[in-house]
Motif scaffolding. Structure first.
Motif, PDB file in Angstrom:
ATOM      1  N   VAL A 264       0.710  -1.314  -0.065  1.00 46.01           N
ATOM      2  CA  VAL A 264       0.060   0.019   0.049  1.00 46.01           C
ATOM      3  C   VAL A 264       0.933   1.201  -0.093  1.00 46.01           C
ATOM      4  N   ILE A 265       0.746   2.078  -1.030  1.00 47.06           N
ATOM      5  CA  ILE A 265       1.136   3.358  -1.076  1.00 47.06           C
ATOM      6  C   ILE A 265       0.254   4.383  -1.059  1.00 47.06           C
ATOM      7  N   LEU A 266       0.642   5.345  -0.008  1.00 47.49           N
ATOM      8  CA  LEU A 266      -0.442   6.365   0.308  1.00 47.49           C
ATOM      9  C   LEU A 266       0.065   7.651  -0.325  1.00 47.49           C
ATOM     10  N   ASN A 285       2.975   1.030   3.204  1.00 50.49           N
ATOM     11  CA  ASN A 285       4.461   0.586   2.792  1.00 50.49           C
ATOM     12  C   ASN A 285       5.196   1.848   2.434  1.00 50.49           C
ATOM     13  N   ASN A 286       4.519   3.033   2.011  1.00 53.94           N
ATOM     14  CA  ASN A 286       5.069   4.083   1.664  1.00 53.94           C
ATOM     15  C   ASN A 286       4.183   5.230   1.796  1.00 53.94           C
ATOM     16  N   GLU A 295       8.643  10.285  -9.080  1.00 49.41           N
ATOM     17  CA  GLU A 295       8.784   9.755  -7.508  1.00 49.41           C
ATOM     18  C   GLU A 295       7.437   8.524  -7.654  1.00 49.41           C
ATOM     19  N   LEU A 296       6.620   8.710  -8.283  1.00 50.21           N
ATOM     20  CA  LEU A 296       5.339   7.784  -8.176  1.00 50.21           C
ATOM     21  C   LEU A 296       5.846   6.523  -8.774  1.00 50.21           C
ATOM     22  N   ALA A 303       8.417  -1.149  -5.505  1.00 52.63           N
ATOM     23  CA  ALA A 303       7.557  -2.196  -4.789  1.00 52.63           C
ATOM     24  C   ALA A 303       7.573  -3.520  -5.695  1.00 52.63           C
ATOM     25  N   LEU A 304       7.806  -3.430  -6.644  1.00 56.64           N
ATOM     26  CA  LEU A 304       7.687  -4.639  -7.672  1.00 56.64           C
ATOM     27  C   LEU A 304       9.257  -5.353  -7.445  1.00 56.64           C
TER      28      LEU A 304
END
Length: 304
Positions: A264-266, A285-286, A295-296, A303-304
Motif C-alpha cells: 500500500v502506497i499512500l 508501505n510508503n 517519484e510515483l 515495490a515490484l
C-alpha cells in the motif's frame, strides 16, 4: 474571527481516526464551502496585492507573506463565478497542496467544524464535468461543498504526467507476470487521471475507485475470487476521501487476512507535514506527496 486565525495551526493533527476538520468559508454568495484544516497554513486578512503582467486570469495578484512570495487565487473566479472586485474586507486562506503554497481569496471565513469521513459523501450524480466539488456534507441543515482544489490548481498550472525515460526503461525489463494491475483510490477526478497516465506510461493498468469504501469493497470482492496478490500489484490510495479515508482503508487491509499482504502506497496532497508514526501504525508501505510522476513510478518500481 481571532479564534479561527489563532487556532488553525494548532488543530491540524486530526488524522487516522476517519475524521477531519473543515474550515468553512463563503465566496460571493450564501453557499458554504469547506477546506481541510490540515492543508491550511494560516488565515489572514487579505494583504496588499501586486498585479503581475501576463499572470493567469484567476490569480488576483501576489503577496509577500512571512518572507515568501505567494500567488493569491480568486477562488470565485477560478470556479466560474463572479470575480472578486474589492479585497479590503476579504480573507486569504494560505494553503499547501501538492508541494506548492498558494492563497485562496474568499469573502468570509466562518468557523472550524469536526466531522466524520462517513458523513462526507461524494458529489451528487449528474453534477456535471465542470463542477468543482470533490465531496459534500450537511452542516446546520445546509449543504457544504468540499472543493476539488487539485482540479482548480491543475487548470491554472497543469501537472506533467510524463515519467522519466530511464525509469520507463528500467520497468520495461520486468517479467510480464509482474505487470498485474494497480488499484487506485482517489476522490479527485484530476488526480485519478494524473495517476492513470503516469502508470500507463510505465506499461501498467489501473483499476480505479473513487474513495476508500469503494476500494475496500472492490478488494474484498476480488479476494473472494482468489488470492489478491495474484490479481493486483499494489494499492495506491489518497488519504482524504469521502466515506473512508486512506489511513482507515490501509488499516482495514492490514486487518483482513485475505488482503493484508498487499503493498500500500499512500499518495496525498498533504505535502506540508504528515504523521509518520501513524503511517507506520496503520501499516502503509510508503507515503509520497502528490504529484511527481517520477517519484510515483519509482515507488511502484521499488515495490515490484
Amino acid at each position: 474571527m481571532a479564534g479561527i486565525l489563532d487556532s488553525v495551526n494548532q488543530r491540524t493533527q486530526l488524522v487516522g481516526q476517519n475524521r477531519l476538520e473543515l474550515l468553512l468559508f463563503k465566496l460571493n454568495g450564501r453557499q458554504r464551502f469547506g477546506i481541510n484544516v490540515f492543508k491550511v497554513k494560516e488565515v489572514l486578512q487579505c494583504p496588499a496585492l501586486t498585479a503581475l503582467p501576463q499572470r493567469h486570469p484567476v490569480i488576483k495578484g501576489v503577496a509577500s507573506i512571512r518572507g515568501q512570495t505567494i500567488s493569491i487565487i480568486d477562488l470565485s473566479k477560478a470556479m466560474g463565478g463572479r470575480p472578486t472586485e474589492l479585497t479590503d474586507n476579504c480573507f486569504a486562506i494560505i494553503s499547501e497542496y501538492n508541494r506548492s503554497v498558494q492563497g485562496f481569496l474568499v469573502n468570509s471565513v466562518e468557523r472550524i467544524i469536526n466531522v466524520n469521513w462517513e458523513s462526507i459523501l461524494p458529489p451528487p450524480k449528474g453534477a456535471g464535468r465542470l463542477n468543482y466539488m470533490t465531496a459534500v456534507t450537511e452542516i446546520d441543515g445546509e449543504l457544504v461543498e468540499i472543493l476539488d482544489v487539485e482540479k482548480i490548481l491543475d487548470e491554472i498550472s497543469p501537472a506533467s504526467t510524463r515519467v522519466n525515460a530511464d525509469i520507463v526503461e528500467q520497468l520495461s525489463h520486468l517479467e510480464q507476470g509482474q505487470h498485474k494491475p494497480i488499484l487506485i483510490a482517489d476522490d479527485s477526478s484530476v488526480a485519478r487521471r494524473q495517476i492513470q497516465k503516469a502508470i500507463a506510461s510505465i506499461g501498467m493498468e489501473c483499476i480505479v475507485t473513487e474513495n476508500g469504501r469503494q476500494a475496500l469493497n472492490k478488494l474484498r470482492e476480488m479476494a473472494g475470487e482468489g488470492p489478491i496478490t495474484e490479481q493486483l500489484s499494489m494499492v495506491i490510495s489518497d488519504v482524504e476521501m469521502p466515506e473512508m479515508d486512506g489511513y482507515t482503508l490501509t488499516a482495514e487491509i492490514r486487518s483482513d487476512a485475505k488482503l493484508r499482504d498487499l503493498h500500500v502506497i499512500l499518495h496525498t496532497s498533504l505535502s506540508g507535514v504528515f504523521n509518520k508514526a501513524l503511517v507506520e501504525k496503520v501499516g502503509a508501505n510508503n507515503f509520497i506527496a502528490k504529484f511527481q510522476p517520477d517519484e510515483l513510478a519509482s515507488a511502484v518500481k521499488s515495490a515490484l
